[in-house]
Write an enzyme that holds these catalytic residues in place. Structure first.
Site, PDB file in Angstrom:
ATOM      1  N   ARG A   1      -6.234  -2.072   9.658  1.00 34.53           N
ATOM      2  CA  ARG A   1      -5.492  -0.771   9.276  1.00 34.53           C
ATOM      3  C   ARG A   1      -5.645   0.227  10.346  1.00 34.53           C
ATOM      4  NH1 ARG A   1      -8.805   2.163   8.765  1.00 34.53           N
ATOM      5  NH2 ARG A   1      -7.212   3.656   8.445  1.00 34.53           N
ATOM      6  N   GLY A   2      -4.834   1.127   9.971  1.00 37.03           N
ATOM      7  CA  GLY A   2      -4.729   2.405  11.127  1.00 37.03           C
ATOM      8  C   GLY A   2      -3.786   2.334  12.177  1.00 37.03           C
ATOM      9  N   ALA A   3      -2.844   3.070  12.391  1.00 31.51           N
ATOM     10  CA  ALA A   3      -1.689   2.598  13.354  1.00 31.51           C
ATOM     11  C   ALA A   3      -2.094   2.373  14.640  1.00 31.51           C
ATOM     12  CB  ALA A   3      -0.662   4.097  13.235  1.00 31.51           C
TER      13      ALA A   3
ATOM     14  N   ARG B   1       4.435  -3.557   7.848  1.00 27.99           N
ATOM     15  CA  ARG B   1       4.088  -2.049   7.594  1.00 27.99           C
ATOM     16  C   ARG B   1       5.131  -1.174   8.524  1.00 27.99           C
ATOM     17  NH1 ARG B   1      -1.667  -0.133   6.783  1.00 27.99           N
ATOM     18  NH2 ARG B   1      -0.715   1.277   5.313  1.00 27.99           N
TER      19      ARG B   1
ATOM     20  N   GLN C   1      -9.958   4.867   1.928  1.00 25.41           N
ATOM     21  CA  GLN C   1     -10.277   4.776   3.375  1.00 25.41           C
ATOM     22  C   GLN C   1     -11.287   5.696   3.656  1.00 25.41           C
ATOM     23  OE1 GLN C   1      -7.321   4.465   2.063  1.00 25.41           O
ATOM     24  NE2 GLN C   1      -5.966   3.275   3.442  1.00 25.41           N
TER      25      GLN C   1
ATOM     26  N   ASN D   1       1.482  10.699   7.659  1.00 29.08           N
ATOM     27  CA  ASN D   1       0.298  10.259   7.721  1.00 29.08           C
ATOM     28  C   ASN D   1      -0.031   9.771   6.375  1.00 29.08           C
ATOM     29  OD1 ASN D   1      -2.402   9.832   9.056  1.00 29.08           O
ATOM     30  ND2 ASN D   1      -3.108  11.526   7.911  1.00 29.08           N
ATOM     31  N   LYS D   2      -1.326   9.355   6.075  1.00 28.24           N
ATOM     32  CA  LYS D   2      -1.692   8.808   4.866  1.00 28.24           C
ATOM     33  C   LYS D   2      -1.259   9.845   3.657  1.00 28.24           C
ATOM     34  CE  LYS D   2      -3.190   5.818   3.829  1.00 28.24           C
ATOM     35  NZ  LYS D   2      -2.171   4.762   3.453  1.00 28.24           N
TER      36      LYS D   2
ATOM     37  N   ASP E   1       0.529   8.461  11.589  1.00 30.77           N
ATOM     38  CA  ASP E   1       1.067   6.851  11.954  1.00 30.77           C
ATOM     39  C   ASP E   1       2.358   7.276  12.607  1.00 30.77           C
ATOM     40  OD1 ASP E   1      -0.361   7.158   9.093  1.00 30.77           O
ATOM     41  OD2 ASP E   1      -0.539   5.102   9.847  1.00 30.77           O
TER      42      ASP E   1
HETATM   43  O1  MRU Z   1      -2.931   2.746   5.192  1.00 30.94           O
HETATM   44  P1  MRU Z   1      -3.717   3.009   6.376  1.00 30.94           P
HETATM   45  O2  MRU Z   1      -5.139   2.956   6.026  1.00 30.94           O
HETATM   46  O3  MRU Z   1      -3.233   1.999   7.663  1.00 30.94           O
HETATM   47  O4  MRU Z   1      -3.392   4.483   6.965  1.00 30.94           O
HETATM   48  C1  MRU Z   1      -3.780   5.000   8.013  1.00 30.94           C
HETATM   49  C2  MRU Z   1      -3.784   6.511   8.160  1.00 30.94           C
HETATM   50  O5  MRU Z   1      -2.866   7.121   7.572  1.00 30.94           O
HETATM   51  C3  MRU Z   1      -4.257   7.210   9.562  1.00 30.94           C
HETATM   52  O6  MRU Z   1      -4.297   8.278   9.297  1.00 30.94           O
HETATM   53  C4  MRU Z   1      -3.225   6.747  10.628  1.00 30.94           C
HETATM   54  O7  MRU Z   1      -3.070   5.467  10.747  1.00 30.94           O
HETATM   55  C5  MRU Z   1      -3.793   7.295  12.118  1.00 30.94           C
HETATM   56  S1  MRU Z   1      -5.070   6.051  12.193  1.00 30.94           S
HETATM   57  C6  MRU Z   1      -5.688   6.691  14.079  1.00 30.94           C
END
Ligand code: MRU
Length: 350
Positions: free
Chosen positions: A55-57, A98, A204, A255-256, A245
């Protein structure tokens, strides 16, 4: 201290030694267990991304790109046509896992272009794809380091930084985005205190960000998401630093979930709100946050905690995975090319 010496505290996604699989750290199991998994088929890659094993973009983009390569290599296509049909189907399935982060579509597109641009038999095509996916990983690692170097100037000795979700090594191919300035600062001897939102519903922050910051020796305090306002009111937060993201052309930030309220609170309390991204997270084709598709996840993630039902029976839940912070609430956007101040205009990139 030379930042080129900075290595990530963990490599969240890479090739397996024989390069026939994508090796990921299974983020569903952290911090209790450190387990690596090899992904070799489209189904395995889709499942790992969908369930947040990876996970994480940026990490999702890298995994998707490398996953497309290993799946294509195993397809044993006899002709270029057969291979390109497989690649198209597989890429569409991976991209659909996603939708909010732009990095996944961007990385898959790069690998598909590499395939289309390669002359030769299916073996040559797969090799060209593999080179491109490797370049995406290497470039991400380099961009993270530059984000760290560019962003560290915003940190002073003793700074208390509030972050949300995980935008660290686990979320990227390198030392992270929002966490990169913290790592570079620590390497340079700055005393940094991290405040980490636990980040409901999937935690997270407390599970992943706290784990990797502690592993790096950075003093870390976890707070519930709803504690952020009270700490800002007490002047216990110097600045907020988060990842993203997707950043739209006007600087709106997806973002999250929970990022937007943090930005509102920061504005109310006169605290800087910074966003750190690699340029691969910029989406010049999306004019504003309004047109960003927000992923809706399973309501059970909200109704349960750790697989155990906590909400009363007979109720429903809303579970958008991301929110959009309007550009007007963002103090600056740190990228691998520098620090960008408002008004933002990314219509032509950076
Ligand atoms: O749902 P996730 O855990 O993939 O969400 C991740 C985030 O929102 C991060 O802040 C974002 O992807 C940036 S990661 C460098």
């Amino acid at each position: 201290v030379s930042t080129s010496a900075l290595v990530p505290v963990v490599e969240s996604v890479r090739w397996s030694p024989d390069r026939r699989a994508v090796r990921i750290v299974d983020q569903r199991r952290l911090p209790a267990e450190f387990i690596e998994r090899d992904l070799a088929t489209t189904d395995e890659v889709c499942d790992a991304i969908r369930t947040l094993a990876v996970r994480g973009a940026p990490a999702i983009g890298i995994c998707g790109a490398m996953g497309l390569v290993v799946a294509a290599a195993r397809a044993n296509a006899a002709t270029r046509d057969a291979l390109s049909g497989f690649i198209g189907d597989s890429a569409a399935r991976i991209a659909a896992t996603r939708p909010t982060g732009v990095n996944l579509a961007w990385a898959l597109d790069r690998v598909q272009r590499a395939a289309a641009g390669s002359a030769g038999d299916p073996g040559d095509v797969v090799e060209a794809m593999r080179r491109e996916a490797t370049a995406i990983l290497d470039e991400d690692r380099a961009m993270c380091r530059r984000i760290g170097v560019n962003g560290v100037v915003l940190l002073s000795d003793g700074v208390r930084v509030l972050t949300h979700c995980n935008a660290g090594a686990l979320a990227t191919g390198g030392i992270g985005t929002a966490l990169a300035p913290l790592y570079v600062g620590a390497e340079r001897g700055l005393r940094i205190q991290a405040l980490v939102d636990e980040t409901r519903p999937l935690l997270q922050g407390s599970r992943l960000t706290a784990w990797e910051l502690a592993r790096a020796g950075i003093p870390t305090t976890v707070i519930t998401d709803s504690t952020a306002g009270a700490l800002m009111q007490r002047r216990d937060v110097d600045l907020c630093l988060v990842g993203a993201d997707r950043v739209a052309a006007n600087g709106d930030v997806a973002n999250k979930i929970g990022t937007y309220p943090l930005a509102v609170l920061a504005r109310h309390h006169g605290i800087p709100f910074y966003v750190a991204i690699p340029t691969s997270t910029l989406d010049p084709d999306t004019p504003s946050g309004e047109s960003i598709r927000i992923e809706e996840r399973d309501p059970l993630e909200v109704l349960e905690a750790g697989g155990v039902r906590v909400a009363a029976e007979g109720v429903s839940a809303r579970n958008p995975a991301f929110d959009v912070t309007p550009a007007e609430l963002v103090s600056a956007i740190i990228t691998d090319t520098g620090i960008h101040w408002p008004p933002f205009d990314f219509a032509h990139g950076v």
